[in-house]
Write an enzyme that holds these catalytic residues in place. Structure first.
Site, PDB file in Angstrom:
ATOM      1  N   CYS A  49       0.814  -1.224   0.000  1.00 48.42           N
ATOM      2  CA  CYS A  49       0.000   0.000   0.000  1.00 48.42           C
ATOM      3  C   CYS A  49       0.842   1.266   0.000  1.00 48.42           C
ATOM      4  O   CYS A  49       0.332   2.349  -0.292  1.00 48.42           O
ATOM      5  CB  CYS A  49      -0.938  -0.002   1.203  1.00 48.42           C
ATOM      6  SG  CYS A  49      -1.920  -1.498   1.302  1.00 48.42           S
ATOM      7  N   HIS A  53      -3.732   6.617   3.279  1.00 43.68           N
ATOM      8  CA  HIS A  53      -4.061   5.329   2.675  1.00 43.68           C
ATOM      9  C   HIS A  53      -5.492   4.955   3.062  1.00 43.68           C
ATOM     10  O   HIS A  53      -5.913   5.146   4.205  1.00 43.68           O
ATOM     11  CB  HIS A  53      -3.086   4.254   3.155  1.00 43.68           C
ATOM     12  CG  HIS A  53      -3.431   2.900   2.635  1.00 43.68           C
ATOM     13  ND1 HIS A  53      -3.709   2.669   1.309  1.00 43.68           N
ATOM     14  CD2 HIS A  53      -3.569   1.697   3.255  1.00 43.68           C
ATOM     15  CE1 HIS A  53      -4.008   1.403   1.144  1.00 43.68           C
ATOM     16  NE2 HIS A  53      -3.936   0.783   2.306  1.00 43.68           N
ATOM     17  N   ASN A  70     -10.029  -1.100   0.077  1.00 42.83           N
ATOM     18  CA  ASN A  70      -8.572  -0.932   0.077  1.00 42.83           C
ATOM     19  C   ASN A  70      -8.032  -1.401  -1.272  1.00 42.83           C
ATOM     20  O   ASN A  70      -8.065  -2.592  -1.577  1.00 42.83           O
ATOM     21  CB  ASN A  70      -7.984  -1.755   1.230  1.00 42.83           C
ATOM     22  CG  ASN A  70      -6.478  -1.621   1.346  1.00 42.83           C
ATOM     23  OD1 ASN A  70      -5.818  -1.078   0.473  1.00 42.83           O
ATOM     24  ND2 ASN A  70      -5.940  -2.145   2.437  1.00 42.83           N
TER      25      ASN A  70
HETATM   26  N1  ACO Z   1     -17.821 -10.178   8.918  1.00 43.46           N
HETATM   27  C1  ACO Z   1     -18.219 -10.567  10.134  1.00 43.46           C
HETATM   28  N2  ACO Z   1     -17.357 -10.927  11.095  1.00 43.46           N
HETATM   29  C2  ACO Z   1     -16.056 -10.894  10.794  1.00 43.46           C
HETATM   30  C3  ACO Z   1     -15.578 -10.514   9.526  1.00 43.46           C
HETATM   31  C4  ACO Z   1     -16.536 -10.150   8.565  1.00 43.46           C
HETATM   32  N3  ACO Z   1     -16.184  -9.748   7.324  1.00 43.46           N
HETATM   33  N4  ACO Z   1     -14.238 -10.565   9.530  1.00 43.46           N
HETATM   34  C5  ACO Z   1     -13.855 -10.975  10.746  1.00 43.46           C
HETATM   35  N5  ACO Z   1     -14.965 -11.181  11.502  1.00 43.46           N
HETATM   36  C6  ACO Z   1     -15.030 -11.633  12.882  1.00 43.46           C
HETATM   37  C7  ACO Z   1     -13.785 -12.374  13.299  1.00 43.46           C
HETATM   38  O1  ACO Z   1     -13.890 -13.744  12.943  1.00 43.46           O
HETATM   39  C8  ACO Z   1     -13.815 -12.178  14.809  1.00 43.46           C
HETATM   40  O2  ACO Z   1     -14.733 -13.099  15.339  1.00 43.46           O
HETATM   41  P1  ACO Z   1     -14.400 -13.858  16.732  1.00 43.46           P
HETATM   42  O3  ACO Z   1     -14.251 -12.742  17.745  1.00 43.46           O
HETATM   43  O4  ACO Z   1     -15.598 -14.727  16.935  1.00 43.46           O
HETATM   44  O5  ACO Z   1     -13.109 -14.586  16.489  1.00 43.46           O
HETATM   45  C9  ACO Z   1     -14.415 -10.795  14.970  1.00 43.46           C
HETATM   46  O6  ACO Z   1     -15.088 -10.496  13.731  1.00 43.46           O
HETATM   47  C10 ACO Z   1     -13.418  -9.700  15.253  1.00 43.46           C
HETATM   48  O7  ACO Z   1     -12.413  -9.771  14.293  1.00 43.46           O
HETATM   49  P2  ACO Z   1     -11.190  -8.813  14.403  1.00 43.46           P
HETATM   50  O8  ACO Z   1     -10.151  -9.216  13.393  1.00 43.46           O
HETATM   51  O9  ACO Z   1     -10.798  -8.689  15.828  1.00 43.46           O
HETATM   52  O10 ACO Z   1     -11.836  -7.421  13.939  1.00 43.46           O
HETATM   53  P3  ACO Z   1     -11.175  -5.996  13.966  1.00 43.46           P
HETATM   54  O11 ACO Z   1     -12.018  -5.107  14.782  1.00 43.46           O
HETATM   55  O12 ACO Z   1      -9.702  -6.044  14.257  1.00 43.46           O
HETATM   56  O13 ACO Z   1     -11.322  -5.528  12.456  1.00 43.46           O
HETATM   57  C11 ACO Z   1     -10.048  -5.325  10.418  1.00 43.46           C
HETATM   58  C12 ACO Z   1     -10.719  -6.268  11.406  1.00 43.46           C
HETATM   59  C13 ACO Z   1     -11.124  -4.459   9.787  1.00 43.46           C
HETATM   60  C14 ACO Z   1      -9.388  -6.182   9.341  1.00 43.46           C
HETATM   61  C15 ACO Z   1      -9.007  -4.432  11.120  1.00 43.46           C
HETATM   62  O14 ACO Z   1      -8.191  -5.217  11.931  1.00 43.46           O
HETATM   63  C16 ACO Z   1      -8.141  -3.657  10.138  1.00 43.46           C
HETATM   64  O15 ACO Z   1      -8.599  -2.772   9.454  1.00 43.46           O
HETATM   65  N6  ACO Z   1      -6.833  -3.930  10.107  1.00 43.46           N
HETATM   66  C17 ACO Z   1      -5.891  -3.145   9.289  1.00 43.46           C
HETATM   67  C18 ACO Z   1      -5.933  -3.495   7.832  1.00 43.46           C
HETATM   68  C19 ACO Z   1      -4.987  -2.556   7.098  1.00 43.46           C
HETATM   69  O16 ACO Z   1      -4.771  -1.429   7.468  1.00 43.46           O
HETATM   70  N7  ACO Z   1      -4.374  -2.970   6.037  1.00 43.46           N
HETATM   71  C20 ACO Z   1      -3.429  -2.006   5.396  1.00 43.46           C
HETATM   72  C21 ACO Z   1      -2.467  -2.618   4.636  1.00 43.46           C
HETATM   73  S1  ACO Z   1      -3.187  -3.622   3.377  1.00 43.46           S
HETATM   74  C22 ACO Z   1      -1.885  -4.031   2.325  1.00 43.46           C
HETATM   75  O17 ACO Z   1      -0.746  -3.659   2.517  1.00 43.46           O
HETATM   76  C23 ACO Z   1      -2.195  -4.898   1.110  1.00 43.46           C
END
Ligand code: ACO
Length: 337
Positions: free
Chosen positions: A122, A264, A294
């Protein structure tokens, strides 16, 4: 006024034109809820994303890149033959080799260009901007075309709700030239960083030389994106905050001097954390992730083009671009538009 290039040996470069392209096909959160166990409410509240664009089977990353490039070149008023450097930032290249930049060169008939790709996830578009800046500053080239382009739909596991809801396809481009007024217009400062100790938290583990694809590991979807979301989130906030501080400091600017921050486009909550750190009002954060998700290296490039064409940034405005991605990598640039 002090001369505010961060390296006294570098002259300024300016953005002569921008362009972007996204495929026509829209995939909404409700569409995704029919494929995996998710909901519009979960995706919106965790990320801010409402929909994303998906390229057709016939479109490769270079095709998206070429469309964005044509629009940037048209706005800059440059011909294909005037371009002497093409850098494509991508993690979803058409092929391992040749570079996607070479395919774009062919498509544009930019026969005088030197072409190569940058792999910085990214952060790639801002890495490309820094590299092109060096080439132009040292008079190695005059007119650079930098592109961030991704067809991430080709490397997403559509059965993994943790990742498939996050990503989209698209491309953004910019034509860079030497600025006439050194130090007062163009790229004022740039900053890049990497941390190779965190390669595992965001990776496509299979398909490269470390793990060539076999029928077995293809079954396990090792050739698709794997991410430890929470870890990535934590690093993203810290690294992007630090990158903003660095470019402001190097450009001798304060947050209140900035008219617009173009971060980003991965997650609304990450953007909000950066906004709070910079202490700038919400209207100074450019956000379009609700439309595209993204798009990795394309995200800032598309946002820059949309900010420019919509009038959200005007000539003379001071803006900050800031990115974070797999590697880990991060980067920022301060620009006097
Ligand atoms: N729908 C429903 N539930 C979901 C989904 C979904 N799409 N995805 C995950 N869950 C569930 C998980 O299984 C978990 O369930 P559990 O508690 O029963 O195990 C729960 O939701 C919480 O999941 P988390 O991963 O803790 O959710 P979080 O609040 O951390 O959000 C997210 C996830 C959106 C991916 C966040 O962590 C994020 O944005 N991370 C950064 C991503 C980023 O910035 N990437 C940039 C670089 S990308 C690149 O370089 C290509």
């Amino acid at each position: 006024m002090p001369k505010i290039t961060n390296n006294p040996n570098l002259c300024s470069i300016r953005v002569a034109g921008t362009g972007s392209y996204v495929p026509d096909k829209v995939l909404t959160n409700d569409d995704l809820a029919k494929i995996v166990d998710t909901s519009d409410e979960w995706i919106r509240s965790r990320t801010g994303i409402q929909e994303r664009r998906i390229a057709s089977d016939a479109q490769a990353t270079s095709d998206l890149a070429t469309e964005a490039a044509k629009r940037a070149m048209e706005q800059a008023g440059v011909t294909a033959e005037e371009i002497d450097l093409i850098i494509v930032a991508t993690i979803s290249p058409d092929t391992f080799f040749p570079s996607t930049a070479c395919y774009v060169q062919r498509n544009l008939a930019a026969k005088n260009a030197v072409c190569f790709d940058i792999s910085a996830a990214c952060s790639g578009f801002l890495y490309a901007m820094s590299v092109a800046r060096q080439f132009i500053s040292t008079h190695t080239c005059d007119t650079a075309l930098i592109i961030g382009a991704e067809k991430l739909s080709s490397m997403v596991n559509w059965e993994d709700r943790n990742t498939c809801v996050l990503f989209g396809d698209g491309a953004g481009a910019a034509v860079l030239k030497r600025a006439e007024l050194d130090g007062e217009q163009g790229v004022l400062s740039a900053y890049m960083g990497s941390d190779g100790n965190q390669t595992d938290i965001l990776v496509v583990p299979g398909g490269g030389s470390a793990c060539p694809i076999t029928p077995d590991n293809a079954e396990q979807r090792l050739n698709t994106i794997s991410m430890q979301g929470k870890e990535v989130y934590r690093y993203a906030v810290t690294a992007m905050r630090r990158a903003c501080d660095r470019v402001l400091q190097r450009a001798n600017l304060k947050p209140e001097d900035i008219s617009m921050v173009i971060p980003h486009q991965a997650n609304f909550r990450i953007i909000e954390a950066i906004r709070e750190r910079l202490d700038v009002p919400p209207e100074k954060m450019f956000i379009n992730l609700q439309k595209y998700g993204n798009t990795s290296a394309a995200a800032i490039a598309i946002a820059l083009d949309e900010a420019h064409r919509s009038g959200a940034i005007q000539r003379g405005d001071k803006i900050v671009l800031v990115a974070f991605g797999a590697g880990l990598t991060w980067a920022a640039a301060a620009i006097c538009w």
